[in-house]
Design an enzyme around this catalytic site. Structure first.
Site, PDB file in Angstrom:
ATOM      1  N   CYS A 273     -13.614  15.467  12.707  1.00  0.00           N
ATOM      2  CA  CYS A 273     -13.157  15.183  12.157  1.00  0.00           C
ATOM      3  C   CYS A 273     -14.494  14.411  11.139  1.00  0.00           C
ATOM      4  CB  CYS A 273     -12.778  13.391  11.660  1.00  0.00           C
ATOM      5  SG  CYS A 273     -13.551  12.022  13.391  1.00  0.00           S
TER       6      CYS A 273
ATOM      7  N   CYS B 181       0.827  -1.550   0.278  1.00  0.00           N
ATOM      8  CA  CYS B 181       0.129  -0.496   0.555  1.00  0.00           C
ATOM      9  C   CYS B 181       1.343   1.152   0.088  1.00  0.00           C
ATOM     10  CB  CYS B 181      -0.921   0.031   1.156  1.00  0.00           C
ATOM     11  SG  CYS B 181      -1.996   1.182   1.312  1.00  0.00           S
TER      12      CYS B 181
ATOM     13  N   ASP C 276     -12.359  17.663  20.811  1.00  0.00           N
ATOM     14  CA  ASP C 276     -11.953  16.536  19.737  1.00  0.00           C
ATOM     15  C   ASP C 276     -12.762  14.944  19.807  1.00  0.00           C
ATOM     16  OD1 ASP C 276     -10.933  15.642  17.101  1.00  0.00           O
ATOM     17  OD2 ASP C 276      -8.850  15.046  18.475  1.00  0.00           O
TER      18      ASP C 276
ATOM     19  N   PHE D 166     -12.813  14.384  25.489  1.00  0.00           N
ATOM     20  CA  PHE D 166     -12.718  13.575  24.506  1.00  0.00           C
ATOM     21  C   PHE D 166     -10.646  13.315  23.782  1.00  0.00           C
ATOM     22  CE2 PHE D 166     -16.287  15.572  23.665  1.00  0.00           C
ATOM     23  CZ  PHE D 166     -17.301  14.540  23.969  1.00  0.00           C
TER      24      PHE D 166
END
EC number: 2.1.1.-
Length: 412
Positions: free
Chosen positions: A370, A149, A344, A276
């Site tokens: 995200c 990869c 977060d 978090f």
């Protein structure tokens, strides 16, 4: 039936979108301005399979990975860098606009760096007892067997070979194995899930494989099989020994970039809450400037942070607590002593905690996300509570995918 379609725009998943049939038709791997031949996808009336590009876009480039288009890891290697960056920034702009949020969005920051430092591989024996080890196929639960990869951090060298060896030993049939691999300073840290109970003889065999492949640690469902060397990562000045299966940002540069952006906005804050917090990618850096209270529902991650902080010289005090912020968010009375709060959360966002922050008097809130959609929902709560959203900075650590991180600054 084969159709000829003109691609009008790039969708939020990286698919080409044709508006020529009276509604949106999605064609993966097609680009705006192209004329393509495509055929229907059974069970998905609005999707088509790309057969041929009749008129290519000048922005089309050759993918650099031989598995692209089959492997589900990357969605958009076939687009030139400049329009790719524009598209990815626009994902954030459009999501915020749909939520009625008008705010300056900075240019996209590339944080791919050396590549992904953690991956989850899947393994299963299928037809004719053929073993496959690799990533999930595009829009499928099939496994694409791979031996290389090109977007991985060099620290993951040997990960695929080790995963193949473990899969061959465990011979997964039916339900696949999930093999999570993380690059650490002392080698690969691997946690295997899905194997079910194993006899002692098999545990011994796995230990031997871990030795052969020089793994830092091998665990199964977080239970230790073999520890050769502690799986340590550097976070700022600190060295953190990861718990099995620990969450880390996808790239080392991504973590550093997000943390530096957050720290630059904190100014002279002396008391900061990191919500978090995980293993401390923000807390351990923030503690170079301020006293930090950190919490997360992941108790092993909090324990790792609690051990790393006092072992690191030059840090101000860090208090860490295991707490489920979805069920027990910090309330305004608990927030009143903080000059700033950073949060977060996972992809589902922090709705309950954002509501409590909105009712607080914390003068500065830094949000890291995200998921632009759940961020927009949480941002609306803060804005409705009197905060001003000053700016949003998009960060690209999941390169070649539709996923984008962001850092946002709120003041009251």
């Amino acid at each position: 039936m084969i159709q000829t379609l003109t691609i009008d725009q790039l969708g939020h998943r990286g698919d080409g979108v044709s508006l020529s049939q009276g509604g949106a038709t999605y064609v993966p791997f097609a680009l705006p301005g192209e004329t393509v031949e495509a055929e229907p996808v059974q069970g998905h009336p609005d999707r088509r399979k790309l057969l041929r590009v009749e008129v290519p876009s000048p922005d089309r480039v050759a993918p650099f990975c031989p598995h692209f288009g089959v492997c589900g890891g990357c969605a958009i290697q076939h687009l030139r860098d400049e329009p790719y960056r524009t598209w990815k920034r626009n994902l954030v702009i459009e999501t915020l606009a749909q939520a009625g949020i008008d705010v300056p969005v900075d240019p996209l920051i590339d944080a791919h760096g050396a590549g992904r430092r953690r991956i989850t591989l899947h393994a299963r024996r299928g037809t004719h007892d053929i073993l496959k080890v690799g990533f999930s196929a595009t829009a499928s639960h099939d496994i694409i067997g791979i031996d290389h990869c090109p977007i991985l951090d060099p620290g993951l060298n040997g990960a695929l070979e080790a995963a193949w060896a473990l899969a061959e030993a465990l011979t997964p049939v039916g339900k696949p194995l999930d093999i999570q691999v993380t690059a650490t300073e002392n080698g690969l840290d691997i946690d295997v899930r899905g194997s079910g109970p194993l006899p002692p003889k098999m545990i011994t065999s796995l230990s031997q494989l871990a030795e052969k492949h020089k793994l830092a640690r091998l665990t199964r469902h977080s239970e230790l099989v073999l520890l050769r060397r502690p799986p340590v990562v550097a976070i700022g000045k600190a060295k953190v020994t990861l718990p099995p299966g620990a969450f880390l940002q996808a790239t080392a540069l991504g973590e550093q970039t997000l943390a530096e952006l957050a720290m630059a906005k904190l100014g002279r804050a002396k008391q900061v809450a990191d919500l978090f917090c995980g293993v401390g990618p923000f807390a351990l850096r923030l503690a170079e400037k301020a006293r930090v209270f950190a919490c997360d529902s992941d108790a092993p991650a909090v324990t790792a942070l609690q051990k790393a902080a006092p072992a690191t010289s030059g840090l101000k005090p860090v208090k860490a607590e295991a707490r489920d912020l979805f069920r027990r968010p910090l309330a305004p009375p608990e927030l009143r002593d903080f000059d700033a709060v950073l949060f977060d959360p996972p992809r589902q966002g922090a709705q309950a905690q954002a509501a409590q922050l909105a009712a607080s008097r914390v003068p500065l809130v830094i949000a890291v996300s995200c998921n632009a959609t759940t961020f927009a929902r949480d941002a609306k709560l803060l804005i409705d509570g009197g905060y001003k959203l000053e700016r949003v900075i998009p960060v690209d650590q999941f390169k070649y995918t539709p996923h984008v991180e962001l850092v946002a600054v709120f003041r009251k």
